[in-house]
Design an enzyme around this catalytic site. Structure first.
Site, mmCIF file in Angstrom:
data_model
loop_
_atom_site.group_PDB
_atom_site.id
_atom_site.type_symbol
_atom_site.label_atom_id
_atom_site.label_comp_id
_atom_site.label_asym_id
_atom_site.label_seq_id
_atom_site.Cartn_x
_atom_site.Cartn_y
_atom_site.Cartn_z
ATOM 1 N N VAL A 165 0.839 -1.198 0.000
ATOM 2 C CA VAL A 165 0.000 0.000 0.000
ATOM 3 C C VAL A 165 0.877 1.251 0.000
ATOM 4 O O VAL A 165 0.526 2.271 -0.611
ATOM 5 C CB VAL A 165 -0.989 -0.009 1.178
ATOM 6 C CG1 VAL A 165 -1.998 1.124 1.018
ATOM 7 C CG2 VAL A 165 -1.729 -1.345 1.262
ATOM 8 N N TYR A 166 2.025 1.176 0.636
ATOM 9 C CA TYR A 166 2.977 2.295 0.598
ATOM 10 C C TYR A 166 3.459 2.533 -0.822
ATOM 11 O O TYR A 166 3.473 3.673 -1.298
ATOM 12 C CB TYR A 166 4.151 1.997 1.523
ATOM 13 C CG TYR A 166 5.250 3.039 1.475
ATOM 14 C CD1 TYR A 166 5.130 4.234 2.175
ATOM 15 C CD2 TYR A 166 6.418 2.810 0.746
ATOM 16 C CE1 TYR A 166 6.140 5.195 2.139
ATOM 17 C CE2 TYR A 166 7.437 3.760 0.710
ATOM 18 C CZ TYR A 166 7.295 4.947 1.405
ATOM 19 O OH TYR A 166 8.293 5.892 1.359
#
Length: 259
Positions: A165-166
């Site tokens: 997700v980063y």
């Protein structure tokens, strides 16, 4: 190689007295960016949810003669972000420079990601960047221009795993930069992405830097030295200054040639 002993850095007269906002300025790369602008004589404000760290940094720089303002703010709360930007404008004047630095690269497994976690990570690493731009842009338009610097990451360029997700959020930063550069360019507002490599902040060294990992990183770089936060901060100064007047919609890499 120690930056302070090995290099003589530039001074940018255009940054003297400039009103600057840095998000996530209480530690890491953000702290070095705050220090760098303070050293240029800028009126620098920084936003962070680390209240203790923020107050310590502000007190240190104010004791050194800097015009520094700390605004405690959880950037996931957009109303709080807007209030903080308004408070900075009241104290320092509308921002001429915005450095969208705040992010957290906490590791996580793709199998464990829930919709709630995904939304929180996007709020932590991406969403506030857009709303900070939205909050400062009217003042920049009225002033006839400005510089917005969004912090990206080389992690997704290198197909880095372990925090999907980063990397999704950081890849999206480039789309935000390109689109906003087009929309704000007619007002002489420049928007760029500053892309650090693996930077040896205290957090990185405490949580993730190992001898083998660092050796692999240095082997991947063209340059043989670890990347220190001061080098990222110096690129931020350049992009904020009048020296970068024709630089917009682009990526500026500080990754020692590892991509």
């Amino acid at each position: 190689m120690a930056a302070s002993s090995a290099h003589s850095f530039a001074n940018y007269p255009s940054l003297q007295d400039a009103s600057v906002i840095v998000t996530g300025g209480a530690s890491g790369i953000g702290m070095e960016i705050v220090r760098a602008f303070a050293g240029q004589g800028s009126r620098v404000a920084f936003l962070d949810f680390d209240v203790d760290g923020g107050r310590l940094l502000a007190a240190e720089l104010q004791d050194g003669g800097g015009r520094v303002q700390f605004e405690p703010c959880d950037l996931r709360d957009i109303d709080a972000l807007r209030r903080a930007v308004a408070a900075v404008a009241e104290a320092h004047g509308p921002a001429r420079v915005l450095v969208n630095n705040a992010a957290r690269d906490d590791r996580h497994s793709w199998e464990d990601v829930t919709p709630e976690f995904y939304d929180e990570r996007i709020a932590t690493n991406l969403r506030h960047m857009f709303f900070a731009i939205q909050a400062v842009a009217p003042g920049m338009i009225a002033a006839g221009g400005g510089s917005i610097i969004n912090l990206g990451s080389d992690s997704w360029w290198r197909a880095g795993g372990g925090f999907p997700v980063y990397t999704t959020a950081k890849a999206a930063v480039h789309g935000l930069t390109r689109g906003m550069a087009r929309d704000l360019g007619p007002h002489r507002i420049r928007v760029n992405t500053l892309v650090p490599g693996w930077t040896m902040t205290e957090r990185q060294k405490r949580l993730w830097v190992t001898p083998s990992g660092l050796a692999a990183q240095l082997a991947a770089q063209c340059l043989p030295d670890p990347i220190e936060a001061v080098y990222v901060a110096r690129m931020a100064l350049f992009l904020a200054s009048d020296d970068a007047a024709m630089c917009t919609a682009n990526n500026y890499m500080v990754e020692a040639g590892s991509i």
